[in-house]
Scaffold this active site. Structure first.
Site, PDB file in Angstrom:
ATOM      1  N   ARG A  75       0.846  -1.192   0.000  1.00  0.00           N
ATOM      2  CA  ARG A  75       0.000   0.000   0.000  1.00  0.00           C
ATOM      3  C   ARG A  75       0.884   1.246   0.000  1.00  0.00           C
ATOM      4  O   ARG A  75       1.596   1.489   0.975  1.00  0.00           O
ATOM      5  CB  ARG A  75      -0.917   0.021   1.230  1.00  0.00           C
ATOM      6  CG  ARG A  75      -1.871  -1.169   1.324  1.00  0.00           C
ATOM      7  CD  ARG A  75      -3.029  -1.053   0.365  1.00  0.00           C
ATOM      8  NE  ARG A  75      -3.786  -2.274   0.262  1.00  0.00           N
ATOM      9  CZ  ARG A  75      -4.816  -2.613   1.029  1.00  0.00           C
ATOM     10  NH1 ARG A  75      -5.206  -1.800   1.999  1.00  0.00           N
ATOM     11  NH2 ARG A  75      -5.468  -3.747   0.849  1.00  0.00           N
ATOM     12  N   GLU A  84       0.624   4.239   0.761  1.00  0.00           N
ATOM     13  CA  GLU A  84      -0.078   5.271   1.528  1.00  0.00           C
ATOM     14  C   GLU A  84       0.927   5.948   2.466  1.00  0.00           C
ATOM     15  O   GLU A  84       1.591   5.271   3.239  1.00  0.00           O
ATOM     16  CB  GLU A  84      -1.220   4.645   2.339  1.00  0.00           C
ATOM     17  CG  GLU A  84      -2.285   3.990   1.464  1.00  0.00           C
ATOM     18  CD  GLU A  84      -3.304   3.202   2.280  1.00  0.00           C
ATOM     19  OE1 GLU A  84      -3.109   3.105   3.523  1.00  0.00           O
ATOM     20  OE2 GLU A  84      -4.265   2.687   1.695  1.00  0.00           O
ATOM     21  N   ARG A 130      -0.572   2.051  13.148  1.00  0.00           N
ATOM     22  CA  ARG A 130      -1.179   0.816  12.636  1.00  0.00           C
ATOM     23  C   ARG A 130      -1.054   0.620  11.120  1.00  0.00           C
ATOM     24  O   ARG A 130      -1.656  -0.289  10.575  1.00  0.00           O
ATOM     25  CB  ARG A 130      -2.653   0.764  13.041  1.00  0.00           C
ATOM     26  CG  ARG A 130      -3.531   1.842  12.424  1.00  0.00           C
ATOM     27  CD  ARG A 130      -4.976   1.639  12.835  1.00  0.00           C
ATOM     28  NE  ARG A 130      -5.898   2.523  12.135  1.00  0.00           N
ATOM     29  CZ  ARG A 130      -7.210   2.405  12.182  1.00  0.00           C
ATOM     30  NH1 ARG A 130      -7.759   1.432  12.888  1.00  0.00           N
ATOM     31  NH2 ARG A 130      -7.981   3.245  11.530  1.00  0.00           N
ATOM     32  N   HIS A 131      -0.272   1.478  10.456  1.00  0.00           N
ATOM     33  CA  HIS A 131      -0.136   1.361   9.003  1.00  0.00           C
ATOM     34  C   HIS A 131       1.282   0.969   8.594  1.00  0.00           C
ATOM     35  O   HIS A 131       2.261   1.471   9.138  1.00  0.00           O
ATOM     36  CB  HIS A 131      -0.505   2.680   8.315  1.00  0.00           C
ATOM     37  CG  HIS A 131      -1.972   2.948   8.288  1.00  0.00           C
ATOM     38  ND1 HIS A 131      -2.606   3.739   9.231  1.00  0.00           N
ATOM     39  CD2 HIS A 131      -2.944   2.514   7.445  1.00  0.00           C
ATOM     40  CE1 HIS A 131      -3.909   3.795   8.954  1.00  0.00           C
ATOM     41  NE2 HIS A 131      -4.133   3.056   7.880  1.00  0.00           N
ATOM     42  N   GLU A 177     -10.092  -1.741  13.262  1.00  0.00           N
ATOM     43  CA  GLU A 177     -10.457  -2.623  12.155  1.00  0.00           C
ATOM     44  C   GLU A 177      -9.291  -3.539  11.783  1.00  0.00           C
ATOM     45  O   GLU A 177      -8.170  -3.098  11.626  1.00  0.00           O
ATOM     46  CB  GLU A 177     -10.841  -1.772  10.941  1.00  0.00           C
ATOM     47  CG  GLU A 177     -11.210  -2.575   9.704  1.00  0.00           C
ATOM     48  CD  GLU A 177     -10.550  -2.047   8.448  1.00  0.00           C
ATOM     49  OE1 GLU A 177     -10.029  -2.869   7.685  1.00  0.00           O
ATOM     50  OE2 GLU A 177     -10.535  -0.817   8.254  1.00  0.00           O
ATOM     51  N   SER A 207     -11.729  -6.077   6.342  1.00  0.00           N
ATOM     52  CA  SER A 207     -12.835  -5.479   5.593  1.00  0.00           C
ATOM     53  C   SER A 207     -13.242  -6.475   4.516  1.00  0.00           C
ATOM     54  O   SER A 207     -12.387  -7.078   3.867  1.00  0.00           O
ATOM     55  CB  SER A 207     -12.370  -4.168   4.957  1.00  0.00           C
ATOM     56  OG  SER A 207     -13.460  -3.498   4.366  1.00  0.00           O
ATOM     57  N   ARG A 259      -1.547  -6.635  12.201  1.00  0.00           N
ATOM     58  CA  ARG A 259      -2.511  -5.884  13.009  1.00  0.00           C
ATOM     59  C   ARG A 259      -3.248  -6.815  13.966  1.00  0.00           C
ATOM     60  O   ARG A 259      -3.529  -6.450  15.114  1.00  0.00           O
ATOM     61  CB  ARG A 259      -3.492  -5.142  12.102  1.00  0.00           C
ATOM     62  CG  ARG A 259      -4.196  -4.001  12.799  1.00  0.00           C
ATOM     63  CD  ARG A 259      -5.099  -3.223  11.866  1.00  0.00           C
ATOM     64  NE  ARG A 259      -4.394  -2.323  10.968  1.00  0.00           N
ATOM     65  CZ  ARG A 259      -4.988  -1.431  10.198  1.00  0.00           C
ATOM     66  NH1 ARG A 259      -6.313  -1.306  10.218  1.00  0.00           N
ATOM     67  NH2 ARG A 259      -4.281  -0.660   9.387  1.00  0.00           N
TER      68      ARG A 259
END
Length: 531
Positions: free
Chosen positions: A303, A305, A311-312, A454, A457, A505
């Site tokens: 990712r 991002e 948490r990323h 979360e 998903s 996670r």
């Protein structure tokens, strides 16, 4: 003023001040001679004397697989208690700490998370030179020792093997560590307790840990974290395999962004460009269309991002699954929920030792879950937040603070750290999500949460190509760029649903840790590409 003079041996006169200086120098010379004499005497019966332990210690030659040494019976540290009174054994481990004093050397040998005290004392077998050698071995060096396991009368609190010690007879350095380490294992293992009664505030910061990850990973807590993490993967595989799922392996280099977004890593692909996969979703769905019925995959997910949060990560391990169902996507929802429950039970029942090791350094609250798992409607979650004074819209996605608050509210009301939120608003889900046939505001989609964050998903996917095109256009997506995806459904495809889980996670939240970098062996984030 005329100074008084006095005679000295050579007949010359000196002042009283000079006489004092000469006397001081003479005394110093006398002391030096005495020290030299003592050192000579010491050497006569010590280092310069014949070493009766020669050949029983030293630096081993580099192991190049020249000899098998099959006569050496190596015993794991954790199994030494069964060897007490049975004679000599060989043990390999690292020098955790050592302390030489006089004719003795106490050394703690560490093997992964297990430790045992070793003792060398000058006698018929051990020489003074051997004790000195053992005391000078740098910490973290790998050594082989031959020793007798001996029972002790009082517990050795500083070791995991508390009822015995090793009486060393041979010691060889297999791999010598640098004398100066960038961090001390004792410091990196220190409990994270702000109210330290001993006032020891020695801490190793996160960047130092990650820059020297090979050393940091040797701490008991890290050894336990990554063994538990392996357990999550094993349980995920075993539980799904028992239910008839097939493990598949999907490409990580793809021709178009797998989720249609811009947050992808572009790589050079010969004369063209390609992307690192954000998700294995397309290939999971193609496997369903190819009649595999139930599939899962474990692999890297990327990712791009620029999120520097707790948490990323830009690369993590995805635990993904996809499953065909007969008439309702809840067939899949319940399968996933029960899979999580089984994983939690497996960790609780089979990894208690690892959880205890982590709790020695970090505050670990037991993870609570219900069986079967709690399922709430998205609208019910919004209602709970509003009751707590939070203003949020019916079709508004949950912010991170609201996710955490909802997690606390659910824990207070239902006493569970794990729950499922079903029926998310359609407007905040991807184009391929199946709308709710009974209420067009919502969708057949769900998220799963641990301790208010979360961890998965998922949704029922649109498996009809024409409806998929309609939804893509509604989202303003150029259908020519997803033509291959749409085409895979033109040959008949069963209704299906699935989701993607972030492994790191899950482990972070199961243990209640504060940063995902603690559960990624060599983490990648926007600011870290090494080691």
């Amino acid at each position: 003023m005329v100074e008084e003079k006095e005679n000295v041996a050579n007949g010359e006169q000196v002042s009283k001040k000079g006489a004092k200086k000469l006397a001081k120098a003479a005394k110093k010379a006398e002391q030096k001679a005495e020290n030299a004499s003592a050192a000579a005497a010491n050497n006569a019966g010590g280092d310069s004397a014949e070493d009766h332990a020669a050949g029983r210690y030293g630096l081993s030659e580099m192991i190049q697989s020249k000899d098998k040494r099959s006569e050496r019976n190596f015993v794991p540290v954790s199994e030494l208690s069964g060897q007490v009174g049975k004679g000599l054994v060989w043990v390999r481990g690292r020098v955790h700490t050592s302390r030489a004093k006089g004719k003795q050397c106490f050394l703690i040998l560490r093997q992964q998370s297990s430790t045992v005290q070793c003792i060398l004392a000058v006698g018929d077998v051990i020489s003074k030179q051997m004790v000195k050698f053992a005391g000078n071995i740098p910490k973290e060096s790998i050594i082989d020792i031959q020793a007798k396991p001996v029972a002790v009368s009082s517990k050795i609190e500083s070791c995991t093997e508390q009822s015995l010690e090793l009486s060393v007879e041979q010691i060889f350095v297999i791999s010598q560590a640098k004398a100066q380490l960038p961090l001390q294992i004792e410091d990196a293992s220190r409990p994270e307790n702000a109210e330290d009664a001993e006032g020891l505030n020695i801490r190793v910061n996160q960047d130092t840990r990650l820059d020297n990850r090979v050393l940091d990973l040797r701490t008991p807590a890290n050894q336990a974290i990554f063994r538990l993490e392996a357990g999550v993967c094993r349980l995920f595989r075993d539980i799904l395999t028992e239910q008839g799922f097939t493990e598949i392996h999907t490409p990580k280099i793809i021709s178009a962004a797998s989720e249609g977004g811009a947050n992808v890593f572009t790589v050079s692909y010969f004369k063209d460009s390609a992307y690192l996969a954000q998700s294995p979703q397309l290939y999971k769905q193609m496997a369903i269309a190819a009649d595999f019925d139930k599939v899962y995959t474990v692999g890297a997910v990327f990712r791009a991002e620029d999120s520097n949060t707790h948490r990323h990560l830009t690369e993590f391990v995805g635990l993904d699954l996809e499953m065909a169902f007969k008439y309702h996507y809840h067939e899949v929802l319940h399968t996933i929920g029960n899979t999580f429950t089984s994983i939690f039970k497996g960790l609780r029942d089979n990894y208690a030792k690892e959880i205890e090791s982590v709790s020695q350094q970090y505050k670990v609250d037991a993870f609570k879950f219900l069986e079967p798992p709690l399922i709430l409607q998205f609208a019910d979650g919004v209602a709970m937040l509003r009751e707590a004074g939070v203003e949020t819209g019916d079709e508004e996605d949950l912010s991170t603070p609201n996710e955490k608050l909802l997690g606390r509210l659910v824990k207070a009301k239902y006493d569970t750290d794990f729950y499922i939120l079903d029926k998310f608003p359609l407007a905040i889900r991807p184009f391929y999500t199946m709308p709710d046939p009974n209420n067009p505001v919502y969708s057949n989609s769900y998220d799963m949460f641990m301790r208010g964050e979360e961890i998965m998903s998922g949704a029922q996917r649109i498996h009809d190509p024409e409806y998929l095109i309609e939804r893509a256009k509604h989202h303003g997506i150029d259908t020519s760029k997803i033509a291959a995806y749409i085409e895979s459904f033109r040959y008949g495809c069963p209704p299906h649903a699935g989701g993607g889980i972030g492994m790191e996670r899950v482990v972070m939240l199961y243990l209640g840790l504060d940063n995902i970098r603690k559960t990624s062996m060599f983490p990648r984030d926007p600011k870290r590409l090494t080691p």
